[in-house]
Design an enzyme around this catalytic site. Structure first.
Site, short mmCIF file in Angstrom:
data_model
loop_
_atom_site.label_atom_id
_atom_site.label_comp_id
_atom_site.label_asym_id
_atom_site.label_seq_id
_atom_site.Cartn_x
_atom_site.Cartn_y
_atom_site.Cartn_z
N HIS A 133 -2.36 1.66 15.55
CA HIS A 133 -3.11 0.60 16.21
C HIS A 133 -3.99 -0.17 15.23
O HIS A 133 -3.95 -1.40 15.16
CB HIS A 133 -3.98 1.21 17.33
N ARG B 51 8.56 -9.77 -22.43
CA ARG B 51 8.94 -9.62 -21.01
C ARG B 51 8.25 -10.73 -20.23
O ARG B 51 7.28 -11.33 -20.71
CB ARG B 51 8.52 -8.25 -20.47
N CYS C 38 10.78 -8.91 15.54
CA CYS C 38 9.34 -9.02 15.76
C CYS C 38 8.63 -7.72 15.38
O CYS C 38 7.46 -7.54 15.68
CB CYS C 38 9.01 -9.42 17.18
N MET D 134 6.42 7.25 -18.92
CA MET D 134 6.01 7.82 -20.19
C MET D 134 5.42 6.79 -21.14
O MET D 134 5.91 5.66 -21.24
CB MET D 134 7.19 8.49 -20.87
N GLY E 262 3.09 3.90 -15.26
CA GLY E 262 3.12 5.21 -14.62
C GLY E 262 4.18 6.09 -15.24
O GLY E 262 4.23 7.28 -15.01
N LYS F 27 13.06 -3.60 -21.13
CA LYS F 27 12.62 -3.63 -22.52
C LYS F 27 13.80 -3.67 -23.47
O LYS F 27 13.86 -4.49 -24.38
CB LYS F 27 11.75 -2.39 -22.80
N ARG G 174 10.50 4.60 -26.61
CA ARG G 174 9.83 4.02 -25.43
C ARG G 174 10.73 4.10 -24.20
O ARG G 174 11.95 4.02 -24.31
CB ARG G 174 9.51 2.54 -25.66
N TYR H 126 15.36 -16.01 13.12
CA TYR H 126 13.96 -16.03 12.67
C TYR H 126 13.42 -14.62 12.46
O TYR H 126 13.99 -13.65 12.97
CB TYR H 126 13.06 -16.77 13.68
N SER I 82 15.38 -9.85 20.38
CA SER I 82 14.36 -9.75 19.35
C SER I 82 14.31 -8.29 18.94
O SER I 82 14.03 -7.42 19.76
CB SER I 82 13.02 -10.22 19.91
#
Lengths: 876, 876
Positions: free
Chosen positions: A456, A338, A832, A105, A103, A24, A94, A852, A765
């Site tokens: 799971h 913004r 992975c 002030m 969330g 801001k 602000r 990857y 991996s």
């Protein structure tokens, strides 16, 4: 030594100083420098906030000094003065962090009012009602936000006053009423705080600044930061700005504006305003705001200026802007700009449009869409407007995005049956097990009481793209009596439940879902991402259906096929169990021979879908007890089915019991103990590849992955089994077939000795789920019990199972990359773990040079975009 | 490139070439060079053995070539020739590793005999019976040891022959009988192997060499190596030596000698011999050997030469020698010398004597005693002679040394009662839990079916110095029906069982134990160790009794006090349980207040014993569910005692359930969740120190240790609780009291981020038990299920919980040391895992610069010696 600069006038800042001045503040400075009419002010930096915390929540003398200096300058240019009886200065205060953060002030307006200045203001505006209304609002706001005197106490007084006056609306109270109310408010304050309401505007200011700093660490802000990867070390800035008033009469007004439509992305200014109103009135909904087109008729000059500034800001920031403006007695001011929040669909359209308009390059456009936003394009969602009016009844972890609504169902079997009968159901369980898979497929969504982000239920649901909320520990589920209790109320099979998998919210009611719609913009945009990125994106998929889904989403291969998921299927689980209870090698081999044709069929299906894309298949990983039942009744039933005694099966189950199964007899430890399992799996992998080569002509190069390796000799032992088995088959078939053997790096010791491991492994991996567990020493299934305390106390800000811990786990990963490449420079490197679908983790993987990432099918687009963004930020 | 030298003549070697030539070979070379009469020969190196394995169990051509070359040289100097009909060369073939290793191949004697050379030998000795007896022994030995034809088949033929001839003793068979037997032996060989017995001495030789190489990896050798820290990479050498015969008539003989008494250490040659005998006859026990003093009368010249050589060898090797010698027709030969095995008592006396005799310096003497040997001086033992005749009935892991014998007992309660009634009992359990402590104290020894070297039973038993065998998985224990089944036989409460905690052997019978006796040599020797070492030795002790024991054994402080062991004691467990089931902070604080006085008393007791020695106290570590019962009946009973409902307690137990408790809600995670626990413990630690300061005048500097830290903010949070609590008390008391706050390094992430952790931690104590678990990813309680497969397949050679894994875990430890010192150069570093009592691990700790190791009380002397040896080997 010169003192650090903690306070900046707007004219001293610029957009690039966002880290220091907050979003801001930096934008107020930038607008000031662009010559856009902005009320004057100054910004207290994020470093001042951090110093506040370093000093034990105290504002340093030097910072106070600089604030007073800049306040003096503000008084000078405005010709107003704090507490002046001629021309009192009023300001707004602000918060403003580097990233936009709801969330924190709320704004404090009208700061500077006291019993004297309010009179001056009443006189100068000729509107005492306005002056006293502003004053009572300021007292209430300051008390609530700064001094933690509950707002509802003030509201009660307001209600009493209205009752006393026999009126219904606040606006029906007159100046005298409000003046009396101010007195009551101040008395209340004194009673609550034991001291007078501060009349000194400087005290009001400093208390407000401290309150902004404190709000950086309130609970809501901490949760928001965790969900949005914002480190607490950023801190917040504070902007202090001269007030302008949109409620000074009919030539004044206030409004909000978007330079494009934030819902659809349409290139058309979207703005609303109210004349004779202050900021909060526009959103409060008491009066209906006007569309901006109306202003053209009311005041063409201001309208034209407005349009020109909006366009100027959008082309300056090269992005859709979200702005606040005020007209004070015919003069236009911009209070904030913004980059505007937007829906995923709008984000894609705007990014693509800005490229066609030659405003952005493709590289720049790629950065304009949040990877996580793509989720909403791939999953059903709740209607945002409906949600706004609802309070969640419970909250769990957002395990797999999307929205689900259906009647409650407590077993997998029931889910399957009710689905068949055309009902929509949500599966509610204490926790899921592999037995529940078919029920999970049948359900709209899954809710569990236990488990974390990699439990799971969470892993399987993400794989399927099903909505899932886990670890909803405030709910009590009684599976036997078939009810779920939330906040004291019990819900059963005929009640509706709705889950929001993107927030973890649970609603005990029916909420309609909206199906996703993929537009052409998505394809255009994702193609650009693919052109740019160098990091490949694979998927974790265990069957042809998921593999096909992933390919549709752009997966370039499979990074992880978990063969154990196949073991659970009805048609083979009996053979698997027979294998486990075998007493001799012969018995075990006989049982394995029964499993072989199924495994082969599994791999053929996957190879056919993936065509020549690489496929990494991991050998059996979980401990064998996972395949056996544990309750006496179930053991009894199974023993009967298997034709063995209850005692024998019970003994087997007990002998397989482990204290810490995560660190037990699993992974390649199974292959070391029972090489015949690895032989059977290798045979299936290789024979399937040969069959697909013969039938379809595809050249499959299977990548066989050995899990849970911690020592080179262990890998060598298993690799020898694999190559001996594979080479024999290939030789017998008399054809050419390449295959690779590699390993998961998921045990710290493997990372520490990666130079040795790379002597045998053709690829690594990184199994960052297990690696995170071992490196932190916490089990993902149990961490839920204490992680909340850690978040609360700001020890951890992130769930390390969702976002890769770059400090500890990342250090091991980097070490393994360096050591591995030293031994085998062209070693193939991938990840992975679940982190392969997390944007910041994908960026880390790009930066350390992996080939990857692999993630669940529905996360593939997200990872493709994150990989492209990583390349734009850090070209490699 | 010159070819590597794989074969050395005795004259080409020396003692320093032990690594290459093996102990036996190097000593044969050394004796040759010293001019001691040694039959000629050559040695095939350990590198040849390693190459044999590298080449897939094949002897390389180059090695064969070198063997034949040296064989030629041997033939030349001896004037004999393989297979010669004039003067046939006969040799012995022996294995010989760097360290003496029983369990490997036996000696092969008389190699070179065949149908022709046996006749030459018969003629030359004029003793055909001797020649054919040698031949049949050679065939049997070669068949058994080299070709794996079972010995018992040959013994059966021998028995048949004796029956046929109607005689009882082998010696009653005459030359013709033996000649016939040789034919039968060769027929048997052909039947078994499908080919003729090799008549070519060269073939005999090469096959024997290969057999020695193979014996390096037989099961017994692998187990022996694991128990004695011998890496498989060392390999074995082979010595080939010309035969001399002690059985050529009355001027020939053979014997064994020790330069001092191996049982007592007395400085007096201890030797026995038999005239007209071959090596095996001396040990076989058919004829009683003569004491060496007899030789003086029989042949003064040979006797004098013998004494002079024995003395020469001892002063050359500066250690007690164990020798084999043969007299062939009046000429004395030495066949072997080595540092003799000795009892612990003898080892100490010899080491101390050698220093007084000015043969050794103290530093050299320190290296002469195996640290592990000291164990036998501190614990009861079985009579070695009795043991020799017994075969163990089962085998487990040697968890805590010593010997125990008593009647079988299946519950702790019963053990306590029967002990009170004067019975000696051994506690037999599936596994022990903290509930069993009192029973463990009452029992002579503890046997468990499950668990590894760091299981509960093992750790507690070592702490108490009690004999303990764990993980005896071949035994079946039924605690309900109160029996233990071993090899098909059930034993119950009235049967005796005997445990050898130093070998893991279990005997289902009564064996008398011998109490240890500590001599003055022990103190002298250990004082030297203390003068030399720089590494401090502390102890792990949880109560005043163990602390006092450890101080008696030379402990210089406490490295680990586990406060949870105190929580289990009868007088406070109810308060602990009350604390756990508390719903509110108030309830929890009330329960903690009840525990406080007990904790304080605990610490006062320990401080008083330790006087001003440092005491490290670890905050509560185990997950809370360990303090609650798990069976419904027990829950019911406890609920009644606690005055709460069964449901409430059952729910609590269930809510605390963890899938992987080792990685669950424990360690400092408890302090983060329930800071009041850490507060109470700090209060007890500090108030106790103040009280002891006041009453005894000791300046106690408590070292408060935070367990399971993985992140600096976590440590900071807990440290803040500790310092706030401690400083408040100290201030209130108005006196000076220093204390330190440090952490365990037992989570990989703590080691990886040790530079950060050291910002708050004033000391690090490496918890290598947990660190090993996390680094390897295996749970010490579950690893038993698969580690045997790993040993079998030579993937791991050592139990990483017994011997620190220097490659993986050690890398993390070193990393943490380096990072920690970078931040805090004078940080205090120690180790408190079980490895603190393992000699090779102690050496590692010395080498990486730790300040101290901490081990269980009965291991303190061992660690003191190991630390001194480390300093002699690697001065720091």
């Amino acid at each position: 030594m010169e003192n650090k600069k903690y306070v900046y006038l707007f004219s001293e800042g610029k957009a690039e100083m966002r880290d220091l001045l907050g979003g801001k503040g930096a934008n107020l400075a930038e607008m000031t420098n662009l010559g856009i009419p902005v009320p004057k002010g100054f910004i207290i930096t994020t470093e001042a906030c951090n110093k506040y915390y370093d000093d034990g929540e105290k504002i340093d003398e030097e910072i106070l000094k600089q604030i007073y200096e800049d306040l003096g300058k503000l008084e000078e240019v405005s010709g107003k003065k704090f507490g002046s009886l001629e021309n009192p200065l009023l300001v707004s205060v602000r918060s403003g962090a580097r990233a936009s953060m709801p969330g924190m002030m709320d704004t404090i307006l009208n700061l500077g009012l006291n019993d004297e200045t309010v009179e001056v203001m009443a006189e100068k505006t000729g509107n005492p009602r306005f002056a006293y209304d502003s004053y009572r609002r300021f007292i209430q706001m300051f008390s609530d936000v700064v001094m933690e005197v509950p707002k509802k106490l003030y509201e009660a007084l307001l209600d009493q006053m209205k009752e006393k006056r026999g009126v219904k609306l606040d606006t029906e109270l007159n100046a005298d009423d409000l003046k009396e109310l101010v007195k009551e408010f101040k008395d209340l304050y004194k009673k609550e705080k034991g001291e007078d309401f501060p009349s000194d505007p400087k005290v009001q200011l400093i208390e407000s600044v401290a309150a902004v700093f404190r709000s950086w660490n309130n609970d809501r802000a901490i949760v928001y930061r965790r969900l949005n990867d914002i480190p607490s070390s950023w801190g917040t800035a504070v902007s202090v700005q001269e007030m302008v008033f949109g409620n000074k009469g009919n030539t004044s007004g206030t409004g909000v504006a978007f330079s494009r439509n934030p819902a659809t992305g349409e290139k058309k200014i979207f703005a609303e305003y109210l004349m004779n109103a202050q900021g909060e009135d526009v959103v409060a909904g008491i009066r209906t705001p006007q569309d901006i087109s109306h202003l053209e008729k009311e005041n063409k000059e201001v309208y034209d200026e407005f349009i020109s500034i909006v366009n100027k800001l959008e082309s300056h920031y090269k992005d859709m802007q979200d702005m606040e403006f005020t007209i004070e007695e015919g003069k236009l001011y911009f209070l904030q700009t913004r980059n505007g929040k937007r829906t995923a669909a709008a984000a894609l359209k705007i990014a693509v449009d800005l490229v066609s308009e030659n405003v952005l390059t493709k590289e720049e456009a790629i950065l304009k869409v949040e990877p996580k936003q793509l989720d909403t394009l791939l999953h059903p969602a709740f209607d945002v407007e409906v949600l706004k009016s609802l309070i969640p009844d419970a909250k769990g972890l957002p395990a797999s995005p999307g929205a689900a609504c259906g009647k409650i169902c407590f077993t997998a079997k029931e889910a399957k049956e009710r689905k068949k009968n055309g009902e929509k159901v949500v599966l509610v369980r204490l926790e899921t097990s592999p037995d529940d898979i078919e029920g999970m497929v049948a359900a709209e969504g899954i809710l569990t009481v236990r488990g974390g982000m990699t439990s799971h239920a969470a892993v399987v649901a993400r794989g399927m793209g099903a909505c899932c909320v886990v670890g909803c520990s405030e709910a009590i589920v009684n599976e036997d009596e078939r009810y779920i209790e939330i906040k004291g109320t019990k819900y059963s099979s005929n009640d509706f439940i709705s889950l929001d998998g993107s927030t973890g919210n649970v609603y005990t009611r029916e909420i309609k879902t909206v199906e996703p719609e993929i537009t052409g913009y998505f394809d255009t945009f994702m193609n650009w991402a693919d052109e740019i990125r160098v990091l490949k994106v694979r998927t974790n998929a265990d069957n042809p259906k998921d593999s096909a889904q992933a390919v549709k989403f752009g997966a370039e291969g499979i990074g992880l096929t978990r063969t154990e998921h196949m073991f659970f299927e009805q048609d083979r689980i009996m053979a698997v169990r027979e294998m486990i209870v075998s007493d001799t090698l012969e018995q075990r081999k006989k049982a394995l021979a029964k499993i072989l044709p199924y495994q082969k069929k599994d791999f053929i299906g996957i190879y056919e879908v993936m065509q020549e894309r690489p496929v990494t298949i991991r050998l059996l990983d979980p401990p064998l007890h996972e395949f056996l039942p544990h309750l006496d009744e179930e053991i009894e039933e199974l023993a009967k089915d298997m034709g063995i005694t209850f005692e024998k099966l019970k003994n087997k189950v007990e002998s397989l019991h482990e204290f810490n199964p995560m660190m037990g007899h699993r992974g390649c430890r199974l292959a070391v103990s029972f090489p015949e399992i690895a032989e059977m799996q290798t045979q299936a992998i290789i024979e399937a590849a040969i069959e697909v080569k013969k039938s379809k002509g595809y050249n499959i190069v299977p990548e066989i992955m050995v899990p849970l390796v911690g020592e080179i000799k262990e890998l060598k032992y298993v690799k020898d089994i694999i190559t001996r088995t594979a080479d024999e088959i290939i030789k017998k078939e008399g054809l050419e077939l390449k295959y690779m053997v590699g390993t998961m790096i998921e045990i710290p010791r493997a990372a520490l000795t990666a130079d040795e491991i790379a002597k045998e492994a053709e690829f690594f991996s990184f199994g960052t789920n297990d690696l995170t567990q071992m490196t932190f020493g916490f089990s993902r299934d149990d961490a839920g019990n204490f992680l909340n305390y850690y978040y609360e106390k700001k020890i951890y800000e992130q769930d390390p199972f969702a976002k890769l811990d770059q400090v500890g786990v990342g250090k091991l990963v980097e070490m393994a990359v360096t050591l591995g490449k030293k031994t085998r420079p062209n070693i193939k490197l991938g990840i992975c773990g679940e982190h392969g679908g997390d944007p910041s983790s994908v960026e880390f993987c790009h930066n350390i040079g992996l080939n990857y990432v692999s993630c669940s099918p529905f996360r593939v687009p997200l990872s493709r975009l994150a990989a492209a963004q990583a390349q734009v930020k850090n070209r490699r």
